[in-house]
Design a protein around this motif. Sequence first.
Motif, PDB file in Angstrom:
ATOM      1  N   ASN A 186      -6.340  -2.173   9.350  1.00  0.00           N
ATOM      2  CA  ASN A 186      -5.437  -1.219  10.002  1.00  0.00           C
ATOM      3  C   ASN A 186      -5.327  -1.634  11.466  1.00  0.00           C
ATOM      4  O   ASN A 186      -5.850  -2.678  11.872  1.00  0.00           O
ATOM      5  CB  ASN A 186      -5.940   0.225   9.819  1.00  0.00           C
ATOM      6  CG  ASN A 186      -7.246   0.499  10.549  1.00  0.00           C
ATOM      7  OD1 ASN A 186      -7.675  -0.283  11.409  1.00  0.00           O
ATOM      8  ND2 ASN A 186      -7.903   1.595  10.222  1.00  0.00           N
ATOM      9  N   GLU A 189      -8.719  -2.322  13.176  1.00  0.00           N
ATOM     10  CA  GLU A 189      -9.451  -3.430  12.545  1.00  0.00           C
ATOM     11  C   GLU A 189      -8.762  -4.754  12.862  1.00  0.00           C
ATOM     12  O   GLU A 189      -9.415  -5.774  13.088  1.00  0.00           O
ATOM     13  CB  GLU A 189      -9.531  -3.171  11.034  1.00  0.00           C
ATOM     14  CG  GLU A 189     -10.426  -1.976  10.700  1.00  0.00           C
ATOM     15  CD  GLU A 189     -10.059  -1.208   9.419  1.00  0.00           C
ATOM     16  OE1 GLU A 189     -10.797  -0.264   9.084  1.00  0.00           O
ATOM     17  OE2 GLU A 189      -9.027  -1.519   8.779  1.00  0.00           O
ATOM     18  N   LYS A 226      -1.725  -3.705   8.058  1.00  0.00           N
ATOM     19  CA  LYS A 226      -1.081  -2.426   7.745  1.00  0.00           C
ATOM     20  C   LYS A 226      -0.380  -1.851   8.969  1.00  0.00           C
ATOM     21  O   LYS A 226      -0.839  -2.008  10.083  1.00  0.00           O
ATOM     22  CB  LYS A 226      -2.136  -1.431   7.249  1.00  0.00           C
ATOM     23  CG  LYS A 226      -2.760  -1.831   5.916  1.00  0.00           C
ATOM     24  CD  LYS A 226      -3.839  -0.869   5.452  1.00  0.00           C
ATOM     25  CE  LYS A 226      -5.129  -1.034   6.170  1.00  0.00           C
ATOM     26  NZ  LYS A 226      -6.271  -0.351   5.523  1.00  0.00           N
ATOM     27  N   GLY A 227       0.749  -1.191   8.719  1.00  0.00           N
ATOM     28  CA  GLY A 227       1.483  -0.569   9.814  1.00  0.00           C
ATOM     29  C   GLY A 227       2.800  -0.013   9.317  1.00  0.00           C
ATOM     30  O   GLY A 227       2.963   0.222   8.110  1.00  0.00           O
ATOM     31  N   LYS A 228       3.725   0.158  10.225  1.00  0.00           N
ATOM     32  CA  LYS A 228       5.039   0.711   9.869  1.00  0.00           C
ATOM     33  C   LYS A 228       5.664  -0.128   8.746  1.00  0.00           C
ATOM     34  O   LYS A 228       6.195   0.395   7.784  1.00  0.00           O
ATOM     35  CB  LYS A 228       5.934   0.715  11.117  1.00  0.00           C
ATOM     36  CG  LYS A 228       7.147   1.556  10.993  1.00  0.00           C
ATOM     37  CD  LYS A 228       7.688   1.881  12.394  1.00  0.00           C
ATOM     38  CE  LYS A 228       8.913   2.770  12.308  1.00  0.00           C
ATOM     39  NZ  LYS A 228      10.097   2.083  11.791  1.00  0.00           N
ATOM     40  N   ASP A 230       4.189  -3.327   6.305  1.00  0.00           N
ATOM     41  CA  ASP A 230       2.977  -4.101   6.026  1.00  0.00           C
ATOM     42  C   ASP A 230       3.337  -5.581   6.072  1.00  0.00           C
ATOM     43  O   ASP A 230       4.334  -6.007   5.470  1.00  0.00           O
ATOM     44  CB  ASP A 230       2.411  -3.722   4.652  1.00  0.00           C
ATOM     45  CG  ASP A 230       1.781  -2.330   4.645  1.00  0.00           C
ATOM     46  OD1 ASP A 230       1.445  -1.828   5.740  1.00  0.00           O
ATOM     47  OD2 ASP A 230       1.631  -1.749   3.561  1.00  0.00           O
ATOM     48  N   ARG A 249       0.294  10.720   7.915  1.00  0.00           N
ATOM     49  CA  ARG A 249      -0.676   9.646   8.132  1.00  0.00           C
ATOM     50  C   ARG A 249      -2.097  10.133   7.823  1.00  0.00           C
ATOM     51  O   ARG A 249      -3.043   9.810   8.525  1.00  0.00           O
ATOM     52  CB  ARG A 249      -0.615   9.124   9.588  1.00  0.00           C
ATOM     53  CG  ARG A 249       0.702   8.537  10.046  1.00  0.00           C
ATOM     54  CD  ARG A 249       0.768   7.017   9.846  1.00  0.00           C
ATOM     55  NE  ARG A 249       0.676   6.619   8.456  1.00  0.00           N
ATOM     56  CZ  ARG A 249       1.697   6.648   7.601  1.00  0.00           C
ATOM     57  NH1 ARG A 249       2.876   7.002   7.973  1.00  0.00           N
ATOM     58  NH2 ARG A 249       1.522   6.279   6.356  1.00  0.00           N
ATOM     59  N   GLY A 251      -5.788  10.458   6.354  1.00  0.00           N
ATOM     60  CA  GLY A 251      -6.788   9.428   6.077  1.00  0.00           C
ATOM     61  C   GLY A 251      -6.928   9.196   4.581  1.00  0.00           C
ATOM     62  O   GLY A 251      -6.786  10.131   3.789  1.00  0.00           O
ATOM     63  N   GLY A 252      -7.195   7.958   4.212  1.00  0.00           N
ATOM     64  CA  GLY A 252      -7.445   7.628   2.810  1.00  0.00           C
ATOM     65  C   GLY A 252      -6.357   6.784   2.168  1.00  0.00           C
ATOM     66  O   GLY A 252      -6.564   6.223   1.101  1.00  0.00           O
ATOM     67  N   GLN A 253      -5.207   6.654   2.838  1.00  0.00           N
ATOM     68  CA  GLN A 253      -4.114   5.872   2.226  1.00  0.00           C
ATOM     69  C   GLN A 253      -4.472   4.389   2.174  1.00  0.00           C
ATOM     70  O   GLN A 253      -4.080   3.671   1.260  1.00  0.00           O
ATOM     71  CB  GLN A 253      -2.806   6.087   2.988  1.00  0.00           C
ATOM     72  CG  GLN A 253      -2.319   7.523   2.875  1.00  0.00           C
ATOM     73  CD  GLN A 253      -0.996   7.758   3.602  1.00  0.00           C
ATOM     74  OE1 GLN A 253       0.038   7.242   3.203  1.00  0.00           O
ATOM     75  NE2 GLN A 253      -1.026   8.554   4.650  1.00  0.00           N
ATOM     76  N   GLY A 254      -5.239   3.949   3.171  1.00  0.00           N
ATOM     77  CA  GLY A 254      -5.696   2.555   3.165  1.00  0.00           C
ATOM     78  C   GLY A 254      -6.668   2.304   2.017  1.00  0.00           C
ATOM     79  O   GLY A 254      -6.746   1.193   1.483  1.00  0.00           O
ATOM     80  N   ASP A 255      -7.409   3.334   1.641  1.00  0.00           N
ATOM     81  CA  ASP A 255      -8.357   3.185   0.533  1.00  0.00           C
ATOM     82  C   ASP A 255      -7.619   3.045  -0.799  1.00  0.00           C
ATOM     83  O   ASP A 255      -8.010   2.247  -1.653  1.00  0.00           O
ATOM     84  CB  ASP A 255      -9.316   4.386   0.486  1.00  0.00           C
ATOM     85  CG  ASP A 255      -9.998   4.604   1.824  1.00  0.00           C
ATOM     86  OD1 ASP A 255     -10.389   3.591   2.442  1.00  0.00           O
ATOM     87  OD2 ASP A 255     -10.115   5.759   2.261  1.00  0.00           O
ATOM     88  N   LEU A 257      -4.765   1.734  -1.034  1.00  0.00           N
ATOM     89  CA  LEU A 257      -4.204   0.378  -0.959  1.00  0.00           C
ATOM     90  C   LEU A 257      -5.238  -0.672  -1.384  1.00  0.00           C
ATOM     91  O   LEU A 257      -4.926  -1.563  -2.179  1.00  0.00           O
ATOM     92  CB  LEU A 257      -3.719   0.098   0.470  1.00  0.00           C
ATOM     93  CG  LEU A 257      -3.086  -1.268   0.665  1.00  0.00           C
ATOM     94  CD1 LEU A 257      -1.725  -1.342  -0.008  1.00  0.00           C
ATOM     95  CD2 LEU A 257      -2.938  -1.592   2.141  1.00  0.00           C
ATOM     96  N   LEU A 298       1.830   1.837  -3.252  1.00  0.00           N
ATOM     97  CA  LEU A 298       1.292   2.916  -2.409  1.00  0.00           C
ATOM     98  C   LEU A 298       2.437   3.624  -1.682  1.00  0.00           C
ATOM     99  O   LEU A 298       2.508   4.852  -1.631  1.00  0.00           O
ATOM    100  CB  LEU A 298       0.298   2.355  -1.388  1.00  0.00           C
ATOM    101  CG  LEU A 298       0.019   3.300  -0.215  1.00  0.00           C
ATOM    102  CD1 LEU A 298      -0.750   4.525  -0.671  1.00  0.00           C
ATOM    103  CD2 LEU A 298      -0.701   2.603   0.916  1.00  0.00           C
ATOM    104  N   ARG A 299       3.355   2.835  -1.120  1.00  0.00           N
ATOM    105  CA  ARG A 299       4.451   3.434  -0.342  1.00  0.00           C
ATOM    106  C   ARG A 299       5.358   4.281  -1.244  1.00  0.00           C
ATOM    107  O   ARG A 299       5.791   5.364  -0.848  1.00  0.00           O
ATOM    108  CB  ARG A 299       5.248   2.331   0.358  1.00  0.00           C
ATOM    109  CG  ARG A 299       4.514   1.805   1.579  1.00  0.00           C
ATOM    110  CD  ARG A 299       5.081   0.513   2.081  1.00  0.00           C
ATOM    111  NE  ARG A 299       4.491   0.193   3.371  1.00  0.00           N
ATOM    112  CZ  ARG A 299       5.071   0.427   4.550  1.00  0.00           C
ATOM    113  NH1 ARG A 299       6.275   0.936   4.617  1.00  0.00           N
ATOM    114  NH2 ARG A 299       4.439   0.130   5.669  1.00  0.00           N
TER     115      ARG A 299
END
Length: 333
Positions: A186, A189, A226-228, A230, A249, A251-255, A257, A298-299
């Motif tokens: 993200n 990171e 990750k961002g606006k 990917d 936004r 939390g957890g959407q990256g997980d 992914l 995911l999106r």
Amino acid sequence: MEAVKCLSGGASLEANAESVLRAITPSLDPTRHKGQAGKIAVIGGCREYTGAPYFAAISALKIGADLSHVFCTEGAATVIKSYSPELIVHPILEESYNISGVNDEGKRDISKKILSEFDKWMERFDCLVVGPGLGRDPFLLECVSKIMTRARQSNVPIVVDGDGLFLVTNSIELVSGYRLAVLTPNVNEYKRLVQKVLGCDVNDQNTHGELLSLSKQIGNVTILRKGKSDLISDGEKVQSVSIYGSPRRCGGQGDILSGSVAVFLSWARQCNSAAERESTISRTNPTVLGCIAGSALLRKAAALAFEHKKRSTLTTDIIEHLGQSLEAISPAS
Ligand SMILES: NC(=O)C1=CN([C@@H]2O[C@H](COP(=O)(O)OP(=O)(O)OC[C@H]3O[C@@H](n4cnc5c(N)ncnc54)[C@H](O)[C@@H]3O)[C@@H](O)[C@H]2O)[C@@H](O)CC1
Ligand SMILES: Nc1ncnc2c1ncn2[C@@H]1O[C@H](COP(=O)(O)OP(=O)(O)OP(=O)(O)O)[C@@H](O)[C@H]1O
Ligand SMILES: [Mg+2]
């Protein structure tokens, strides 16, 4: 099929993510046995975090993997098991606070035991996800380094996310030159990775060139920034996924992914029929295909969840829409 068009150098092109999803998603063939659609293991879950490994592991199942394991600390294990009976949970990791009275030799024994517990299972996995909710305890991270080294020796793909990226940023040799590694940073990171590996600050005027250099510098590991939009690169080219997702936004959407990328890259590695061999898709790195597919799904799921839940959209709502989103692109029958 020109599903994955791309330009090298500084430019990137939007991937045809739907074609990628269709091409790599296996059909539900009655002759296939349990396990063939994917066996995923998430290494994460500690005193602070139990949601992140759960999100990654359950997302893998909801997309279509057959088995999803979680390797975590004992305290986290009971909690994660209570979220879902579908997950296979191994309470093998240890944090320093739990072994504070143990001397160095004792710690070495504990570390060996953790590794041998993991070894019993490792050969069965199609992909590891290292990092969601892992925490940053030094003893735990040292054991996870050994697990990663073992997985690498056995050519098991590794998706590195969350605190796994904290570990890898400080010990880049764990993934350097490993073509089956995927990093999913993200904004924070990514910043830490660029500072450590390229020795400079993030340059938003040279997004693509910088991502190419970063991947090349780590020996062509695949990076999903990750961002606006990917951005995905294996050091050869940069591709983007900009499908509209959700303005929430949480939390957890990256997980979600990282669990999704693990499944799709496992499927992409299995894609080797004659027809697929001829296509652009089969000439694209499976780790890149996994990233494109994971990001797109995911999106799409986030967009659907937002349609229903608006401001109250949570990660669990997005997970509930993964199946429907995939079904719309690659129907089960
Ligand atoms: N329910 C859970 O158990 C969750 C646990 N998580 C875990 O928490 C651990 C730490 O991950 P984090 O992502 O919180 O750590 P990071 O260090 O990446 O980010 C934390 C901070 O960055 C800030 N931030 C986010 N986007 C930003 C932006 N665009 N510009 C500037 N600042 C920004 C946030 O407000 C937050 O304060 C990981 O192990 C992760 O997997 C997360 O995955 C979230 C969900
Ligand atoms: N500004 C944005 N606009 C649209 N989508 C975004 C935006 N930022 C992130 N995303 C999407 O959300 C997903 C998760 O990215 P995010 O940056 O939230 O990860 P993360 O911080 O690791 O999440 P987590 O809370 O799970 O740790 C990405 O795949 C990306 O597609
Ligand atoms: Mg994250």
